[in-house]
Design an enzyme around this catalytic site. Sequence first.
Site, PDB file in Angstrom:
ATOM      1  N   SER A  85       0.829  -1.207   0.000  1.00 58.81           N
ATOM      2  CA  SER A  85       0.000   0.000   0.000  1.00 58.81           C
ATOM      3  C   SER A  85       0.860   1.252   0.000  1.00 58.81           C
ATOM      4  CB  SER A  85      -0.885   0.030   1.246  1.00 58.81           C
ATOM      5  OG  SER A  85      -1.717  -1.085   1.290  1.00 58.81           O
ATOM      6  N   HIS A 117      -2.155  -3.037  -6.493  1.00 56.89           N
ATOM      7  CA  HIS A 117      -2.686  -2.786  -5.154  1.00 56.89           C
ATOM      8  C   HIS A 117      -4.157  -3.174  -5.075  1.00 56.89           C
ATOM      9  CE1 HIS A 117      -3.842   0.234  -1.806  1.00 56.89           C
ATOM     10  NE2 HIS A 117      -3.254  -0.813  -1.262  1.00 56.89           N
ATOM     11  N   GLU A 161      -5.435  -1.069  -8.092  1.00 61.03           N
ATOM     12  CA  GLU A 161      -4.653   0.024  -8.678  1.00 61.03           C
ATOM     13  C   GLU A 161      -3.370  -0.573  -9.258  1.00 61.03           C
ATOM     14  OE1 GLU A 161      -5.537   3.882  -5.915  1.00 61.03           O
ATOM     15  OE2 GLU A 161      -4.519   2.257  -4.910  1.00 61.03           O
ATOM     16  N   ASN A 190      -5.901   5.972  -1.469  1.00 55.11           N
ATOM     17  CA  ASN A 190      -5.489   6.408  -0.138  1.00 55.11           C
ATOM     18  C   ASN A 190      -5.202   7.901  -0.082  1.00 55.11           C
ATOM     19  OD1 ASN A 190      -5.901   4.061   1.243  1.00 55.11           O
ATOM     20  ND2 ASN A 190      -3.834   3.280   0.924  1.00 55.11           N
TER      21      ASN A 190
HETATM   22  N1  LIG Z   1      -4.452  -5.695   4.985  1.00 54.40           N
HETATM   23  C1  LIG Z   1      -4.939  -4.812   4.118  1.00 54.40           C
HETATM   24  O1  LIG Z   1      -6.047  -4.293   4.267  1.00 54.40           O
HETATM   25  C2  LIG Z   1      -4.132  -4.440   2.882  1.00 54.40           C
HETATM   26  C3  LIG Z   1      -4.780  -3.835   1.795  1.00 54.40           C
HETATM   27  C4  LIG Z   1      -4.055  -3.552   0.633  1.00 54.40           C
HETATM   28  C5  LIG Z   1      -2.708  -3.851   0.570  1.00 54.40           C
HETATM   29  N2  LIG Z   1      -2.088  -4.413   1.653  1.00 54.40           N
HETATM   30  C6  LIG Z   1      -0.664  -4.761   1.519  1.00 54.40           C
HETATM   31  O2  LIG Z   1      -0.550  -6.161   1.349  1.00 54.40           O
HETATM   32  C7  LIG Z   1       0.673  -6.633   1.929  1.00 54.40           C
HETATM   33  C8  LIG Z   1       0.358  -7.756   2.896  1.00 54.40           C
HETATM   34  O3  LIG Z   1      -0.492  -7.259   3.898  1.00 54.40           O
HETATM   35  P1  LIG Z   1      -1.335  -8.254   4.817  1.00 54.40           P
HETATM   36  O4  LIG Z   1      -2.303  -7.412   5.564  1.00 54.40           O
HETATM   37  O5  LIG Z   1      -1.808  -9.418   4.014  1.00 54.40           O
HETATM   38  O6  LIG Z   1      -0.190  -8.758   5.824  1.00 54.40           O
HETATM   39  P2  LIG Z   1      -0.176 -10.064   6.744  1.00 54.40           P
HETATM   40  O7  LIG Z   1       0.728  -9.738   7.882  1.00 54.40           O
HETATM   41  O8  LIG Z   1      -1.557 -10.526   7.014  1.00 54.40           O
HETATM   42  O9  LIG Z   1       0.526 -11.158   5.807  1.00 54.40           O
HETATM   43  C9  LIG Z   1       1.864 -11.142   5.446  1.00 54.40           C
HETATM   44  C10 LIG Z   1       2.299 -12.566   5.227  1.00 54.40           C
HETATM   45  O10 LIG Z   1       3.605 -12.584   4.648  1.00 54.40           O
HETATM   46  C11 LIG Z   1       4.295 -13.700   5.177  1.00 54.40           C
HETATM   47  N3  LIG Z   1       5.727 -13.480   4.952  1.00 54.40           N
HETATM   48  C12 LIG Z   1       6.556 -12.627   5.562  1.00 54.40           C
HETATM   49  N4  LIG Z   1       7.798 -12.719   5.004  1.00 54.40           N
HETATM   50  C13 LIG Z   1       7.714 -13.643   4.015  1.00 54.40           C
HETATM   51  C14 LIG Z   1       8.637 -14.170   3.049  1.00 54.40           C
HETATM   52  N5  LIG Z   1       9.888 -13.743   3.018  1.00 54.40           N
HETATM   53  N6  LIG Z   1       8.201 -15.085   2.165  1.00 54.40           N
HETATM   54  C15 LIG Z   1       6.927 -15.505   2.183  1.00 54.40           C
HETATM   55  N7  LIG Z   1       6.003 -15.051   3.072  1.00 54.40           N
HETATM   56  C16 LIG Z   1       6.403 -14.131   3.967  1.00 54.40           C
HETATM   57  C17 LIG Z   1       3.859 -13.749   6.643  1.00 54.40           C
HETATM   58  O11 LIG Z   1       4.064 -15.038   7.187  1.00 54.40           O
HETATM   59  C18 LIG Z   1       2.372 -13.405   6.513  1.00 54.40           C
HETATM   60  O12 LIG Z   1       1.605 -14.582   6.344  1.00 54.40           O
HETATM   61  C19 LIG Z   1       1.334  -5.415   2.563  1.00 54.40           C
HETATM   62  O13 LIG Z   1       2.303  -4.920   1.696  1.00 54.40           O
HETATM   63  C20 LIG Z   1       0.193  -4.408   2.714  1.00 54.40           C
HETATM   64  O14 LIG Z   1       0.626  -3.066   2.597  1.00 54.40           O
HETATM   65  C21 LIG Z   1      -2.766  -4.744   2.800  1.00 54.40           C
END
Ligand SMILES: NC(=O)c1ccc[n+]([C@@H]2O[C@H](COP(=O)([O-])OP(=O)(O)OC[C@H]3O[C@@H](n4cnc5c(N)ncnc54)[C@H](O)[C@@H]3O)[C@@H](O)[C@H]2O)c1
Length: 279
Positions: free
Chosen positions: A116, A137, A149, A188
């Site tokens: 994000s 995104h 996006e 955002n």
């Molecule tokens: N949560 C939201 O609402 C949202 C919305 C849009 C974008 N995002 C983006 O999506 C991405 C993930 O967010 P999330 O909320 O799913 O996070 P999350 O913490 O729920 O999930 C992240 C996952 O990545 C795994 N991980 C960490 N390092 C790793 C590696 N080296 N190899 C493989 N897996 C690995 C972790 O075990 C975890 O399961 C972020 O960049 C965030 O900015 C999140």
Amino acid sequence: MTVVGAGTMGSQIALQTALSGRYDVTLVDTVPGQLQRARAQNKKLLDRSVEKQRVTSEQAGQAIERIEDSDDLARAVASADLVIEAVIENFDAKKSVFEDLGKHARRDAVLASNSSTIVVSRLADFTGRPERCCNMHFFHPVTVMQLCEVVRGPKTGDETVETAMEFVRSIGRTPVLLKKEIWGFIVNRVLFAASEEAMRLLDGGYAGAEDIDIAVQKGLNWPMGPFHLLDFSGLDVFYGAMQDRHSLGEGPEAPAVLRRLVEGGRLGRKTGKGFFDYD
Ligand SMILES: NC(=O)c1ccc[n+]([C@@H]2O[C@H](COP(=O)([O-])OP(=O)(O)OC[C@H]3O[C@@H](n4cnc5c(N)ncnc54)[C@H](O)[C@@H]3O)[C@@H](O)[C@H]2O)c1
């Protein structure tokens, strides 16, 4: 295609892709137990969709079958034509994934980040082929929210943009193109501007949170007002993103009212209290 990171977003991007019926998906995570948790979560989501008759039980079963789990990134990306990275929002974690993608993914694969806040130009050079990299995104929950996006970095190639846009369409989602990357992308930036103005009005004593929300809901036709939305998303998440934006020189510090609430442990719905109190 392959999704790296089986958390909230990665597991749902994999599920939406599998539900399209057009791709086999490999979902990668390196934290023990996370792939099982993601599978259980996706099964629960699908059960609900079957109940609500959004998908048939046959489609749900086929979607789950199409997602293969893996804890071995090198093998999981070796034959993928698209890799979407969705690991934790931490620069070093993403840098390390993009370095690995540069070593192990196909030369012609599109390599996208779902971040994000981390623009692709900060990651693309670590792959050795920045023209194949972009941001994609998606929004939470991916199976409900239509938008993705697609963000073009300074070195992103035309073909990469076209592939990303076409992929989003092919899984039943709506792509928009951000032609020049900028912190916060489109949604955002607009949301933050509106939320900051709402907090300024509240802080200045011009109107109460409830009335500001009603005004925005009824006057602009938003499904919920900015304060309910902030409480729903988590005030700590917003606060962290605003401070991050400030540290990168992209905007002012988070409003004082937001800092006070976060420091007081009022993080929104998840703690039962934020701008409003919840049962
Ligand atoms: N949560 C939201 O609402 C949202 C919305 C849009 C974008 N995002 C983006 O999506 C991405 C993930 O967010 P999330 O909320 O799913 O996070 P999350 O913490 O729920 O999930 C992240 C996952 O990545 C795994 N991980 C960490 N390092 C790793 C590696 N080296 N190899 C493989 N897996 C690995 C972790 O075990 C975890 O399961 C972020 O960049 C965030 O900015 C999140």
